[in-house]
Design an enzyme around this catalytic site. Sequence first.
Site, short mmCIF file in Angstrom:
data_model
loop_
_atom_site.label_atom_id
_atom_site.label_comp_id
_atom_site.label_asym_id
_atom_site.label_seq_id
_atom_site.Cartn_x
_atom_site.Cartn_y
_atom_site.Cartn_z
N LYS A 50 0.84 -1.20 0.00
CA LYS A 50 0.00 0.00 0.00
C LYS A 50 0.87 1.25 0.00
O LYS A 50 0.66 2.18 -0.80
CB LYS A 50 -0.93 -0.01 1.22
CG LYS A 50 -1.90 1.17 1.25
CD LYS A 50 -2.83 1.09 2.44
CE LYS A 50 -2.19 1.66 3.68
NZ LYS A 50 -3.14 1.85 4.79
N ASP A 58 -6.30 0.71 0.37
CA ASP A 58 -6.55 0.97 1.79
C ASP A 58 -7.95 0.45 2.16
O ASP A 58 -8.63 -0.16 1.33
CB ASP A 58 -6.39 2.46 2.10
CG ASP A 58 -7.61 3.26 1.65
OD1 ASP A 58 -8.25 2.87 0.66
OD2 ASP A 58 -7.92 4.27 2.31
#
Length: 214
Positions: A125, A143
């Site tokens: 991420k 996310d």
Amino acid sequence: MSVRMKKKELALEAIERLKKEYPDAACSLDYDEAWKLLVSVRLAAQCTDARVNVVVEKLYEQYPDVAALAAAPVEEIEKIVHPCGLGNSKARDISACMKMLKEEYDGKVPDDFDALLKLPGVGRKSANLIMGDVFGKPAIVTDTHCIRLCNRIGLVDGIKEPKKVEMALWKIIPPEEGSDFCHRLVWHGREVCTARTRPYCDKCCLQDICAKNI
């Protein structure tokens, strides 16, 4: 028509509608240098971006560059970042990451995805966020908002693991759209397709095309 084709059409339509709804959507972490985004995204785990933005101001006052933060005692970093939660592990990761940047990359953040993944505390991420926001390269940041909304809309089917969601989205999202699309999903997830309350479907720009997997 294949399921993937349907998902691709849905993705393209969602991209265009969210563009109109959130034309200026961007990362809500404050930074003016790449290494600061690395620090902030590590602190943002299980913490709000708004709190991180306040905490890092004090951190950068005391340690204004990579070399200074790399030389800082972990205990001093922890004292400052404590309000973000998980202070000990976050401070250790930040310290180790800054040391590695200083020693191996002359204080600069590498623009290679695999190199980013080797930095302490940096996962897929974070690496995608850096690639998209700092270097303008194709990126998909999975996310919690992205994962929730993609499942609700029907872009993925019951997939909750971030890497699997990312891989599924790479197949249906044009590479140049991925980074901005994920930022817009965050904004939409905070304002309309919320997690802690019932989503506000009545004011959602995707209402008529959403699978509504709530």
